[in-house]
Design an enzyme around this catalytic site. Structure first.
Site, PDB file in Angstrom:
ATOM      1  N   CYS A 239      27.656   9.784 -20.085  1.00  0.00           N
ATOM      2  CA  CYS A 239      28.875   8.885 -20.236  1.00  0.00           C
ATOM      3  C   CYS A 239      30.003   9.599 -19.217  1.00  0.00           C
ATOM      4  O   CYS A 239      29.805  10.748 -18.709  1.00  0.00           O
ATOM      5  CB  CYS A 239      29.463   8.824 -21.396  1.00  0.00           C
ATOM      6  SG  CYS A 239      29.977  10.465 -22.246  1.00  0.00           S
TER       7      CYS A 239
ATOM      8  N   ASP B 289     -13.571   4.689   7.909  1.00  0.00           N
ATOM      9  CA  ASP B 289     -13.062   3.460   8.030  1.00  0.00           C
ATOM     10  C   ASP B 289     -12.665   3.318   9.419  1.00  0.00           C
ATOM     11  O   ASP B 289     -12.415   4.509  10.073  1.00  0.00           O
ATOM     12  CB  ASP B 289     -11.589   3.776   6.976  1.00  0.00           C
ATOM     13  CG  ASP B 289     -10.909   2.374   7.173  1.00  0.00           C
ATOM     14  OD1 ASP B 289     -11.380   1.310   7.310  1.00  0.00           O
ATOM     15  OD2 ASP B 289      -9.531   2.629   7.710  1.00  0.00           O
TER      16      ASP B 289
ATOM     17  N   ASP C 165      -7.166   3.192   1.829  1.00  0.00           N
ATOM     18  CA  ASP C 165      -8.238   3.188   1.209  1.00  0.00           C
ATOM     19  C   ASP C 165      -8.498   4.106   0.057  1.00  0.00           C
ATOM     20  O   ASP C 165      -9.407   4.563  -0.213  1.00  0.00           O
ATOM     21  CB  ASP C 165      -8.949   4.031   2.467  1.00  0.00           C
ATOM     22  CG  ASP C 165      -9.213   3.182   3.757  1.00  0.00           C
ATOM     23  OD1 ASP C 165      -9.182   2.055   3.545  1.00  0.00           O
ATOM     24  OD2 ASP C 165      -9.125   3.877   4.784  1.00  0.00           O
TER      25      ASP C 165
END
Lengths: 798, 119
Positions: free
Chosen positions: A28, A484, A689
């Site tokens: 606060c 890939d 991937d």
């Protein structure tokens, strides 16, 4: 309003520093002002502002009056949490603590080894006249074959050099040796006995137990022989003492331990040098001034100045200037990397001849270097599955060896006694002690972990981060490597490869390119981007398209410099009834070589073809050839169409291609290969991937350079060079070989050494092992294992 | 064969039986830990057997009272934990045994052993 500022203290003279401290627990505005006040009340604080939303405190202070540590204390005194954002202190501090312990251990062992070694030689010299006098009294066998050999070969020389030694009363000699030996045991060998006893109390046993029992038994036996020699003589046994053996065993084992301590220290050199790469200070531009600031005080977003030859202090992004930066310590790439505005720089790398300014982005434990250090530390501490066997054997080793020593004693005693030989106790005793001393569980314990440490360190030097012993072991078993296509085999960035214009065209190549690029500048298609980039690189000045229309699945049409330009595929040309037959064979050839031809029509007339392709990386072909040379099956996966994929695969030297796969299909393909019984390594980028990397046995991520630790991979390659994947596999295979050698050596050493020490070769060959030789063998068996692991550092992997 | 030989044989067997009993079979005293337990590391773990509640985190404070490199690391293979223990310092390892059972821990070279018994 979440920030409150104060200027309670007058500005003090001299330089000021600014720091941002994360504060936790504030909920606060009252909490905020509480912390704020506590900071403002600190002497030396010029300005303090606490931000509730950001959960931090920004403080400007006079470093001569207050330290960051004091500020942290001040915040803590209010009941909220605070700590300095610093490089991963646990990793760095832990490494330091280890180093310190290792250095102290080595120095202590070295001193003890040298002193006890000298005493051992003296003890041996003075044992010779003692044994000679015993031999005069008795005709028993000399139990220690090494001592027997020393005596027969050196006695004449000693008698000549120091005849006085033979005139000393044997009682004086033996009591002196007793006292000296007790001294060596109590000083140099003390830790063996203390640790052995401590283990014993816990019902466990280790190497110290063996040494303590072996030397302790020999010492007790010698005390009895010294105190009541008559008892031995009356039983027909020479009252031989083993003092020199006890001292020698202690000296040799200490020597071995000292070597081992030093060699073990070397296994973590790579980690240590990484940890040391973190510069201590940064030159920060604050209020128009350049000030040297400790790196932990650099705040996010501050501007840092780097001069030629300096280390880049923290991670960030260049805002001005350019240079080439040597990133070899992180990526293994020896050629400095060119850096200009907008490029990322990594803390710890070394600037070349240029200078630049950059904005600090990631700091402290989030920095690249801290991440790598943390990852390396975890990897070095991890265990390889191959170690399980060694663990199981180590767990039962010592009690089993003690049992074997007892069996040896009994067998010798019975055999000598039944065959009517002399002094069964003496022989049985020497053999049993030799068994205890030669057995070495340490070599087994060191075989795998030292190899993991050296290999992960070596990997880091090559720019290959291997995330642990298990990854290392699996990578060593890989049979199939799945690549890939985009971004792994290829650059992942389409580029213009060809520009063909029709014969007799009214416009030049440059003009066609300029018009097309000007049109495509309005497009967001990746192929369009390639054309615009190419035009800019060629030095063309682009115009602005006065109209632009993107036709999905076809291309783009618009008006540039009053000319109507259409760029797209064959379908677009057919729609606009443009005849492209003049370059049909060129288009055919381009497509079958993996390029994407785009037709250009200007004012409704066919003007030419621009071909765009994602070129394969310069290093991919070589890398793939090496993979095949390693006996790996190389498979390429891609979402591209069959024809393009085939063309790329052919250029890269890959036989097996699986084209048209969606991201989910990659996982399925990896799984399919695994069900064929293959051990699959998948190389791809760590984000797109990730599922396939996780499914594969060894996921190898081509690092995007951002978050090395978070990637779902077992191995992270620090640079986009596919050859790094080859390095990872080669290194893993080498390491597995080293581990197997180490384990074999450690097991074989014990399996062969213990029976020889027990005397199994004696009946046939007359070979007996002296306890002293046994201790020498034992001491150096673990040294040899560690040294073998260290050979990995020198392994030629390139 | 005379009496001495028999004595040596029987004595030897007795020693072997005792060694194996002492190191492998003898019960070690178990200590029940609720939230935190301090384990002294000096040639072994004291206590070496710790009873814990399954599913509840327990803080194991390893107080290493020696410099012997044998005990410089503690490993919990079931939890993938491996921790360096600086000499003469306390190092905390927090473990939550997921389900009842016996979970071993050991030194880096698997020479010193202890176990958590989750109930």
């Amino acid at each position: 309003m979440t920030t409150i500022g104060t200027t309670d203290h007058p500005k003090t003279s001299g330089a000021t520093e600014r720091i941002r401290i994360p504060v936790s627990g504030m909920t606060c505005a009252a909490c905020q002002s509480h912390v704020q006040k506590a900071l403002a009340n600190q002497p030396g604080v010029i300005d303090a502002s606490v931000n509730l939303m950001m959960q931090n405190a920004s403080i400007t202070f006079d470093p001569s009056a207050v330290t960051p540590g004091k500020l942290v204390d001040a915040i803590r005194s209010t009941g909220y949490g605070a700590k300095l954002a610093s490089p991963d202190q646990t990793a760095f501090a832990e490494q330091e603590a280890r180093d310190r312990a290792q250095t102290e251990e080595f120095e202590d062992l070295r001193l003890k080894a040298i002193v006890s070694g000298v005493i051992a030689v003296l003890a041996m010299v003075f044992s010779m006249p003692l044994m000679a006098s015993n031999a005069r009294q008795m005709t028993g066998p000399v139990s220690d074959p090494f001592m027997l050999w020393v005596m027969t070969s050196l006695t004449p020389a000693l008698q000549k050099l120091a005849p006085w030694a033979y005139k000393i009363d044997p009682h004086v000699l033996s009591y002196t040796l007793l006292v000296v030996t007790a001294g060596v045991m109590g000083w140099a060998g003390r830790h063996f006995y203390v640790r052995a006893w401590a283990s014993f109390r816990h019902h466990s046993a280790d190497m110290n137990t063996l040494i303590a029992v072996g030397t302790g038994a020999a010492f007790l036996y010698s005390i009895i022989a010294t105190a009541v020699p008559g008892f031995f003589i009356s039983h027909g046994v020479a009252p031989d003492v083993y003092y020199e053996a006890v001292v020698f065993i202690i000296a040799l084992i200490l020597t071995g331990n000292a070597f081992e301590a030093r060699a073990k220290g070397r296994t973590s050199i790579a980690l240590r040098s990484l940890a040391n790469m973190q510069p201590k200070s940064a030159r920060v531009a604050r209020d128009g001034l350049e000030t040297d600031v400790p790196v932990e005080l650099v705040a996010h977003g501050e501007t840092i100045v780097v001069r030629p030859g300096e280390r880049v202090p923290v991670d960030g992004e260049i805002i001005s200037g350019n240079s080439a930066v040597d990133e070899s310590m992180l990526t293994g790439e020896s050629i400095p990397v060119k850096k200009a505005t907008g490029d990322r720089v990594i803390g710890g790398t070394i600037n070349g001849t240029g200078s630049f300014r950059y904005t600090a982005t990631t700091l402290g434990s989030d920095s690249m270097l801290a991440q790598i250090v943390r990852l390396m530390r975890d990897a070095q501490g991890s265990r390889a599955p191959i170690q399980r066997l060694a663990d199981q054997v180590s767990g039962i080793f010592v009690p089993v060896v003690i049992s074997l020593a007892v069996v040896t004693f009994v067998a010798w005693f019975v055999a000598v006694d039944l065959s009517g030989g002399d002094a069964p106790v003496v022989r049985a005793f020497a053999a049993a002690v030799a068994v205890l001393i030669i057995a070495c569980p340490c070599a087994m314990g060191l075989a795998v972990p030292t190899a993991v440490m050296v290999a992960t360190g070596k990997g880091a030097e090559l720019g290959v981060l291997i995330k642990g012993g298990e990854a290392l072991q699996r990578a060593g078993d890989v049979t199939t490597i799945v690549l890939d296509k985009t971004g792994t085999v290829t650059e992942g960035k389409p580029a213009v490869t060809d520009l063909v214009i029709t014969d007799g065209a009214s416009r030049s190549k440059e003009d066609v390119l300029r018009l097309v690029a000007s049109l495509e500048a309005s497009s967001e298609h990746p192929l369009a981007d390639a054309i615009v980039r190419h035009a800019k690189e060629t030095g063309l000045t682009l115009s602005t398209a006065t109209s632009f229309e993107s036709i999905t699945g076809r291309g783009a049409v618009g008006v540039v410099d009053a000319a109507t330009v259409a760029v797209g595929n064959l379908a677009l040309m057919n729609d606009r009834t443009v005849n492209v037959s003049s370059l049909e064979s060129n288009a055919e050839a381009l497509a079958s070589s993996g390029r994407t031809p785009m037709y250009v029509a200007i004012d409704g007339v066919f003007a030419g073809i621009i071909a765009v392709a994602d070129p394969i990386k310069g290093t991919s072909r070589d890398a793939i050839a090496r993979m095949r040379a390693l006996g790996l099956d190389v498979v390429m996966l891609t979402g591209d169409n069959e024809r393009t994929a085939r063309a790329i695969a052919k250029e890269a030297g890959i036989d097996h291609v699986v084209a048209g796969v969606l991201p989910a299909g990659k996982v399925a393909e990896v799984t399919r290969l695994q069900t064929e019984g293959r051990v699959v390594a998948m190389v791809g980028d760590g984000v797109n991937d990730a599922p396939a990397l996780a499914q594969s046995d060894v996921g190898i991520a081509i690092g995007t350079g951002a978050d090395v630790a978070a990637e779902a991979a077992d191995v992270v390659l620090m640079r986009g060079d596919l050859r790094s994947a080859v390095h990872a596999i080669e290194l893993s295979r080498r390491t597995m070989r080293t581990m197997k050698q180490n384990l074999f050596w450690a097991f074989a050493y014990n399996v062969v050494g213990i029976p020889i020490a027990a005397g199994v070769l004696y009946p046939a060959l007359g070979i007996l092992l002296s306890p002293i030789l046994a201790s020498a063998a034992m001491a150096f068996s673990s040294v040899s294992v560690v040294s073998n692991s260290l050979r990995l550092r020198k392994a030629r992997i390139a | 064969m005379h009496a001495t030989v028999w004595f040596v044989i029987i004595g030897g067997l007795a020693v072997i039986a005792w060694v194996n009993w002492y190191f492998f079979l003898a019960q070690r005293a178990a200590v029940t830990a609720s939230t935190e337990v301090t384990i002294t590391v000096k040639g072994g773990y004291d206590p070496a057997v710790i009873r814990v509640k399954a599913g509840q985190p327990v803080r194991l404070v390893f107080d290493r009272q020696e410099t012997s490199s044998c005990s410089e690391e503690v490993v919990f293979p079931d939890f993938g934990v491996k921790k360096f223990l600086p000499a003469f310092q306390k190092t905390t390892v927090e473990i939550t045994a997921p389900k009842p059972g016996k979970y071993g821990f050991m030194c880096g070279m698997s020479m010193l052993h202890g176990s958590l018994i989750a109930e």
